[in-house]
Motif scaffolding. Sequence first.
Motif, mmCIF file in Angstrom:
data_model
loop_
_atom_site.group_PDB
_atom_site.id
_atom_site.type_symbol
_atom_site.label_atom_id
_atom_site.label_comp_id
_atom_site.label_asym_id
_atom_site.label_seq_id
_atom_site.Cartn_x
_atom_site.Cartn_y
_atom_site.Cartn_z
ATOM 1 N N GLN A 68 0.852 -1.200 0.000
ATOM 2 C CA GLN A 68 0.000 0.000 0.000
ATOM 3 C C GLN A 68 0.888 1.250 0.000
ATOM 4 O OE1 GLN A 68 -2.363 -0.472 3.522
ATOM 5 N NE2 GLN A 68 -3.072 -2.500 2.898
ATOM 6 N N PRO A 69 0.752 2.098 -0.994
ATOM 7 C CA PRO A 69 1.624 3.287 -1.101
ATOM 8 C C PRO A 69 1.673 4.152 0.159
ATOM 9 C CG PRO A 69 0.307 3.038 -3.084
ATOM 10 C CD PRO A 69 -0.199 2.015 -2.103
ATOM 11 N N GLU A 70 0.546 4.306 0.843
ATOM 12 C CA GLU A 70 0.530 5.187 2.023
ATOM 13 C C GLU A 70 1.283 4.608 3.226
ATOM 14 O OE1 GLU A 70 -3.129 2.653 2.048
ATOM 15 O OE2 GLU A 70 -2.241 3.986 0.564
ATOM 16 N N SER A 71 1.469 3.301 3.270
ATOM 17 C CA SER A 71 2.187 2.706 4.411
ATOM 18 C C SER A 71 3.499 2.027 3.987
ATOM 19 C CB SER A 71 1.285 1.707 5.136
ATOM 20 O OG SER A 71 0.859 0.682 4.264
ATOM 21 N N ARG A 72 3.909 2.242 2.746
ATOM 22 C CA ARG A 72 5.123 1.598 2.222
ATOM 23 C C ARG A 72 6.369 1.951 3.027
ATOM 24 N NH1 ARG A 72 6.357 0.882 -3.957
ATOM 25 N NH2 ARG A 72 4.870 -0.707 -3.437
ATOM 26 N N ASN A 73 6.613 3.233 3.260
ATOM 27 C CA ASN A 73 7.822 3.645 3.990
ATOM 28 C C ASN A 73 7.836 3.107 5.417
ATOM 29 O OD1 ASN A 73 8.900 5.013 1.823
ATOM 30 N ND2 ASN A 73 8.028 6.981 2.425
ATOM 31 N N MET A 74 6.712 3.187 6.080
ATOM 32 C CA MET A 74 6.617 2.677 7.447
ATOM 33 C C MET A 74 6.904 1.168 7.472
ATOM 34 S SD MET A 74 4.568 0.831 9.801
ATOM 35 C CE MET A 74 3.050 0.695 8.917
ATOM 36 N N ALA A 75 6.341 0.440 6.529
ATOM 37 C CA ALA A 75 6.535 -1.011 6.475
ATOM 38 C C ALA A 75 8.008 -1.346 6.216
ATOM 39 C CB ALA A 75 5.655 -1.633 5.398
ATOM 40 N N PHE A 76 8.627 -0.591 5.318
ATOM 41 C CA PHE A 76 10.032 -0.852 5.027
ATOM 42 C C PHE A 76 10.904 -0.545 6.234
ATOM 43 C CE2 PHE A 76 14.247 0.074 3.282
ATOM 44 C CZ PHE A 76 14.489 -1.140 2.658
ATOM 45 N N ASN A 77 10.611 0.542 6.933
ATOM 46 C CA ASN A 77 11.366 0.860 8.151
ATOM 47 C C ASN A 77 11.235 -0.254 9.189
ATOM 48 O OD1 ASN A 77 12.335 3.294 7.198
ATOM 49 N ND2 ASN A 77 10.635 4.475 8.023
ATOM 50 N N GLN A 78 10.049 -0.802 9.314
ATOM 51 C CA GLN A 78 9.834 -1.930 10.233
ATOM 52 C C GLN A 78 10.660 -3.143 9.798
ATOM 53 O OE1 GLN A 78 7.910 -2.314 13.085
ATOM 54 N NE2 GLN A 78 7.665 -0.102 13.036
ATOM 55 N N LEU A 79 10.675 -3.410 8.495
ATOM 56 C CA LEU A 79 11.438 -4.539 7.960
ATOM 57 C C LEU A 79 12.930 -4.349 8.250
ATOM 58 C CD1 LEU A 79 10.970 -6.398 4.700
ATOM 59 C CD2 LEU A 79 13.173 -5.350 5.091
ATOM 60 N N VAL A 80 13.430 -3.144 8.037
ATOM 61 C CA VAL A 80 14.844 -2.861 8.314
ATOM 62 C C VAL A 80 15.136 -3.086 9.795
ATOM 63 C CG1 VAL A 80 16.619 -1.050 8.390
ATOM 64 C CG2 VAL A 80 15.152 -1.280 6.372
ATOM 65 N N ARG A 81 14.282 -2.565 10.669
ATOM 66 C CA ARG A 81 14.487 -2.762 12.109
ATOM 67 C C ARG A 81 14.489 -4.245 12.473
ATOM 68 N NH1 ARG A 81 10.354 1.020 13.317
ATOM 69 N NH2 ARG A 81 11.265 3.034 12.904
ATOM 70 N N LYS A 82 13.620 -4.996 11.845
ATOM 71 C CA LYS A 82 13.482 -6.413 12.167
ATOM 72 C C LYS A 82 14.694 -7.232 11.697
ATOM 73 C CE LYS A 82 10.258 -10.266 11.704
ATOM 74 N NZ LYS A 82 8.920 -10.675 11.266
ATOM 75 N N TYR A 83 15.245 -6.896 10.535
ATOM 76 C CA TYR A 83 16.273 -7.749 9.934
ATOM 77 C C TYR A 83 17.671 -7.146 9.862
ATOM 78 C CZ TYR A 83 12.597 -10.960 8.630
ATOM 79 O OH TYR A 83 11.565 -11.853 8.681
ATOM 80 N N GLN A 84 17.821 -5.882 10.168
ATOM 81 C CA GLN A 84 19.110 -5.223 9.984
ATOM 82 C C GLN A 84 20.252 -5.892 10.751
ATOM 83 O OE1 GLN A 84 19.216 -1.073 11.062
ATOM 84 N NE2 GLN A 84 20.879 -0.678 9.634
ATOM 85 N N GLN A 85 20.025 -6.191 12.010
ATOM 86 C CA GLN A 85 21.089 -6.778 12.823
ATOM 87 C C GLN A 85 21.458 -8.181 12.329
ATOM 88 O OE1 GLN A 85 20.363 -6.857 17.065
ATOM 89 N NE2 GLN A 85 22.502 -6.411 17.442
ATOM 90 N N LYS A 86 20.461 -8.981 11.979
ATOM 91 C CA LYS A 86 20.733 -10.328 11.469
ATOM 92 C C LYS A 86 21.523 -10.261 10.172
ATOM 93 C CE LYS A 86 16.712 -12.617 13.446
ATOM 94 N NZ LYS A 86 15.454 -13.285 13.181
ATOM 95 N N VAL A 87 21.127 -9.372 9.277
ATOM 96 C CA VAL A 87 21.823 -9.224 8.002
ATOM 97 C C VAL A 87 23.255 -8.730 8.242
ATOM 98 C CG1 VAL A 87 21.889 -7.863 5.858
ATOM 99 C CG2 VAL A 87 19.742 -8.903 6.606
ATOM 100 N N TYR A 88 23.401 -7.742 9.118
ATOM 101 C CA TYR A 88 24.726 -7.208 9.418
ATOM 102 C C TYR A 88 25.669 -8.319 9.873
ATOM 103 C CZ TYR A 88 28.533 -4.785 11.738
ATOM 104 O OH TYR A 88 29.793 -4.374 12.116
ATOM 105 N N TRP A 89 25.247 -9.119 10.830
ATOM 106 C CA TRP A 89 26.146 -10.140 11.376
ATOM 107 C C TRP A 89 26.359 -11.298 10.408
ATOM 108 C CZ3 TRP A 89 29.620 -8.967 14.590
ATOM 109 C CH2 TRP A 89 29.421 -7.922 15.487
ATOM 110 N N HIS A 90 25.374 -11.585 9.593
ATOM 111 C CA HIS A 90 25.550 -12.598 8.549
ATOM 112 C C HIS A 90 26.664 -12.155 7.592
ATOM 113 C CE1 HIS A 90 24.580 -15.641 5.597
ATOM 114 N NE2 HIS A 90 24.301 -14.719 4.689
ATOM 115 N N ILE A 91 26.627 -10.895 7.204
ATOM 116 C CA ILE A 91 27.637 -10.353 6.294
ATOM 117 C C ILE A 91 28.976 -10.212 7.013
ATOM 118 C CG2 ILE A 91 28.302 -8.305 4.959
ATOM 119 C CD1 ILE A 91 25.267 -7.902 4.396
#
Length: 179
Positions: A12-35
């Motif tokens: 949904q265009p109106e909640s796209r940025n919020m959803a992506f920010n949530q996704l980054v918060r959820k996976y950023q640390q796991k992705v960082y340490w994997h890399i």
Amino acid sequence: MEDKELLEKFAQPESRNMAFNQLVRKYQQKVYWHIRKMVIDHDDTDDLTQEVFVKIWKNLENFRNDAQLYTWIYRIATNECLSFLSSKKRKFFLPLNDVTAELMEKIESSPDIAGDEVQLKLQKAILKLPDKQRLVFNMKYFDEMKYEEMSEILGTSVGALKASYHIAVKKIEEYLKQD
């Protein structure tokens, strides 16, 4: 927030940025340490993590629910790691041993990689592995990932992954016995 809900909100265009920010918060640390376990250097890891999330942003609307979201994200991160390591070897015309030596220096000098002598020796042993074996070892040993999940991410059979992990463990054991 569950992945399914994140994907619905991202659509949904109106909640796209919020959803992506949530996704980054959820996976950023796991992705960082994997890399980080693959490329060792913090700055390189930061750059690659950012590139992974840029790719996710650009391609998330095309994500098909035939795989789990985190599997898809790990696949992107894994491919970025392997491409980075491969290009580093080509760019500097370095044989594998020189890249390994460079990464070992970073392990020894990095304040972020703490640990006693045994931990340091384990990290050095892991660096001696070929990139794909190192990847399999890290995913199984550190991330405690199931072979089936690894198979989805890497596009390799469970049997081949088990064999790769077994060989990696044997190589690490041999390295740790040396003195």
